[in-house]
Design an enzyme around this catalytic site. Sequence first.
Site, short mmCIF file in Angstrom:
data_model
loop_
_atom_site.label_atom_id
_atom_site.label_comp_id
_atom_site.label_asym_id
_atom_site.label_seq_id
_atom_site.Cartn_x
_atom_site.Cartn_y
_atom_site.Cartn_z
N ILE A 18 -7.50 1.06 9.69
CA ILE A 18 -7.87 1.83 10.89
C ILE A 18 -9.36 1.73 11.15
O ILE A 18 -9.82 1.95 12.26
CB ILE A 18 -7.44 3.32 10.78
CG1 ILE A 18 -7.58 4.01 12.14
CG2 ILE A 18 -8.24 4.06 9.73
CD1 ILE A 18 -7.10 5.43 12.19
N GLY A 19 -10.13 1.41 10.14
CA GLY A 19 -11.57 1.30 10.38
C GLY A 19 -12.19 0.27 9.45
O GLY A 19 -13.41 0.22 9.28
N GLY A 20 -11.33 -0.53 8.84
CA GLY A 20 -11.79 -1.52 7.87
C GLY A 20 -11.00 -1.42 6.58
O GLY A 20 -11.34 -2.03 5.58
N SER A 21 -9.91 -0.64 6.60
CA SER A 21 -9.16 -0.32 5.38
C SER A 21 -8.53 -1.52 4.69
O SER A 21 -8.18 -1.44 3.52
CB SER A 21 -8.08 0.71 5.68
OG SER A 21 -8.67 1.95 5.89
N LYS A 28 0.84 -1.19 0.00
CA LYS A 28 0.00 0.00 0.00
C LYS A 28 0.88 1.25 0.00
O LYS A 28 1.98 1.24 0.57
CB LYS A 28 -0.87 -0.03 1.25
CG LYS A 28 -1.83 1.13 1.38
CD LYS A 28 -2.67 0.95 2.63
CE LYS A 28 -3.60 2.11 2.86
NZ LYS A 28 -4.46 1.89 4.03
N SER A 42 -9.22 1.91 2.72
CA SER A 42 -8.27 2.69 1.97
C SER A 42 -7.24 1.85 1.21
O SER A 42 -6.57 2.38 0.32
CB SER A 42 -7.56 3.66 2.90
OG SER A 42 -6.85 2.98 3.89
N SER A 43 -7.12 0.54 1.52
CA SER A 43 -6.15 -0.27 0.77
C SER A 43 -6.78 -0.75 -0.54
O SER A 43 -6.72 -1.93 -0.88
CB SER A 43 -5.69 -1.45 1.62
OG SER A 43 -5.36 -1.04 2.93
C1 LIG Z 1 -1.68 4.12 6.47
O1 LIG Z 1 -2.97 4.34 6.05
C2 LIG Z 1 -4.01 3.93 6.87
C3 LIG Z 1 -5.29 4.19 6.23
O2 LIG Z 1 -5.94 3.03 6.22
C4 LIG Z 1 -3.97 4.66 8.13
O3 LIG Z 1 -5.04 4.24 8.94
C5 LIG Z 1 -2.73 4.33 8.80
O4 LIG Z 1 -2.62 5.15 9.91
C6 LIG Z 1 -1.52 4.51 7.92
N1 LIG Z 1 -0.55 3.68 8.48
C7 LIG Z 1 -0.15 3.72 9.74
C8 LIG Z 1 -0.15 2.42 10.47
O5 LIG Z 1 0.23 4.74 10.27
#
Ligand SMILES: *[C@@H]1O[C@H](CO)[C@@H](O)[C@H](O)[C@H]1NC(C)=O
Length: 586
Positions: A247-250, A151, A226-227
């Site tokens: 972070i919420g289902g990404s 990603k 988001s992925s």
């Molecule tokens: C990378 O992107 C994600 C979005 O899904 C974000 O939640 C996350 O904080 C980012 N990576 C990290 C572990 O910091």
Amino acid sequence: MQDLKVLLDGVKGDTGTAAVLGAAACGVVGVLLLLRTVSRGREVERKIQRARSRRTEVLQRADQAVLRYRQTHSTADSASILALPLAELREKLQTGSLSPEDVLYTYMEQTLAVNAKLNCCTEIIMESFDQLKTIGSNKDGLLYGVPISLKENISYKNYTSTCGMVKNLDKPAQKDSVLVEVLKKQGAIPFAKTNVPQALLSYDCSNPIYGETKNPCNPKKSPGGSSGGEGALITAGGSVLGLGTDIGGSVRIPASFCGICGFKPTAGRLSSLGVNSSLQGQKSVLTTPGPMARDVDSLALFMQAVLCDHMFELDPTVPPLPFNMQTYKSSRPLRIGYYDNDGYSQPSPSMARAVREVKALLEDAGHTLVPYLPLKLDHTMTELLLRGLFADGGVTLLEQVKGGPMVPGFALQILPYRIPNWIKKFLSLLIKPVSSRVAGFLSAVCGVGSPQNVWKNQAAVAEYTNETISYWRKINIDVLLCPMIGPAYWPRYAGKSSTPLSYSMIYNLLNFSAGTVTVSTVTEEDEEELKHFKGIYQDFQDRLFKEAVTGGVGLPVSVQCVSLPWQDEMCLRLMKEVEELVRSRK
Ligand SMILES: *[C@@H]1O[C@H](CO)[C@@H](O)[C@H](O)[C@H]1NC(C)=O
Ligand SMILES: *[C@@H]1O[C@H](CO)[C@@H](O)[C@H](O)[C@H]1NC(C)=O
Ligand SMILES: *[C@@H]1O[C@H](CO)[C@@H](O)[C@H](O)[C@H]1NC(C)=O
Ligand SMILES: *[C@@H]1O[C@H](CO)[C@@H](O)[C@H](O)[C@H]1NC(C)=O
Ligand SMILES: *[C@@H]1O[C@H](CO)[C@@H](O)[C@H](O)[C@H]1NC(C)=O
């Protein structure tokens, strides 16, 4: 304005002249401001153009490299390499019946073809070709010769992690993230970086730099986020293993929207060093990297490979817990909690049907299924989750996107953070009789106000986690089976539709381990039933969700498996069993 005042002071007495001069000065200031905005706009436009031409150039170079290889090596049968499940691919690489060269060039070729259709890659990692020269020294690695996609926000030396934001362009990473380093040590070859939504805080997949990624199952639909680039690339066969973040289902949502498997481990199990985020420091809702692939064994292999001494040395904040193969392979009958509707967001008919069908299969296989419902979801979603995530009232996020261009829909998504709090509170009161969920949302994104309240929020999250664990103990369950958001949305709905995240995000808040397995596709009957969808709250969020998932016949549907913190292997075990039961039914 200072200039204007000076000017006016100089012509005291003559109001006529002052007015004329004042108007002229205003005009000059206005023109200057306009020029500055235009030149900033141009600068941004130039940056975007540069990034895009660089990408085009890299894609061409990769294309030529593949072509050269094909001209000089006539061996590999691409279709059969691409069809191999990761476990078999890995074995053939390890025994030498396939070479890392053949595998990488084959996947590279497929990735370039897939990207041309779906726009899922932000970068081709040209160093992957160089890595072939030294890969021999990693022959014992668990992922020897396996190409892997990353990603966009996972650092790889010399490549940018923009998180889909122009202001992060031209800041190449100084070094590899810990996970990339560990993966390389295990013999994996990171070869592409994949697309994300602007600022990463959406489950859509479009940003002003690289544009919009399409869903391979239906190019008019969103791949989720988001992925999302990972979901699209893996589903279309361009990658056999990918690394996303959740972070919420990404990880779980794009896996569900595209039709593959995705796993969100307990936050802290895998190193996050060198994984960029747009909300650094936010701790109420935890984020974690996680693997995505076509089958559950691939996710388990990924976990086994990175949970090694090398990672524990590079990042001592990670607990030195190797992969527990015994738990993963166990066949002990389980007590499984389940729900097909969380009482907060009405699921689409296919989401609920998938859970009911898998529940029946698990019962037939000798497991005990126990009804379960998340505790106090209404209060938890607004007061703990949203208020925690936006404890700062959205200030950090606004700072990130300030001055940059926005993708369609994003301006609307962040509008609530721009409106002054007193207006939000007022609107919240007005809206309350119509939709308590939207009212709650408006109130929650006002933030917490003081540092003391940040602590209160975090204490409340800890208490909620404790209560939930006590409830699991009381009804004596090992794992949980529940719906996953789906089927795939039309683009630009994700930014507006936040309530369905109750299915995925609650497990980031609880910091449980959770993963999704694709088990079905949307039927005509599901679509027919959707026509009568009203929703639990029957508010505009319910209407949005209904619109977003219509036209889904034939699209993949997943279920979600959940386990307690650190029980990642247990979660994967349930996922594996679900996958096998569904396969043997077919
Ligand atoms: C990378 O992107 C994600 C979005 O899904 C974000 O939640 C996350 O904080 C980012 N990576 C990290 C572990 O910091
Ligand atoms: C990274 O970029 C620098 C400067 O452009 C270059 O000198 C170096 O060779 C690059 N390193 C790798 C590993 O490509
Ligand atoms: C990571 O994200 C932060 C915040 O968006 C940004 O300031 C920083 O430059 C980014 N780092 C990289 C390496 O892109
Ligand atoms: C995730 O939850 C576990 C168990 O509650 C906790 O020990 C761990 O520190 C959490 N992870 C993070 C990153 O806070
Ligand atoms: C956690 O839950 C247990 C059992 O319900 C309870 O005895 C304990 O006081 C709780 N701890 C906290 C910190 O809330």
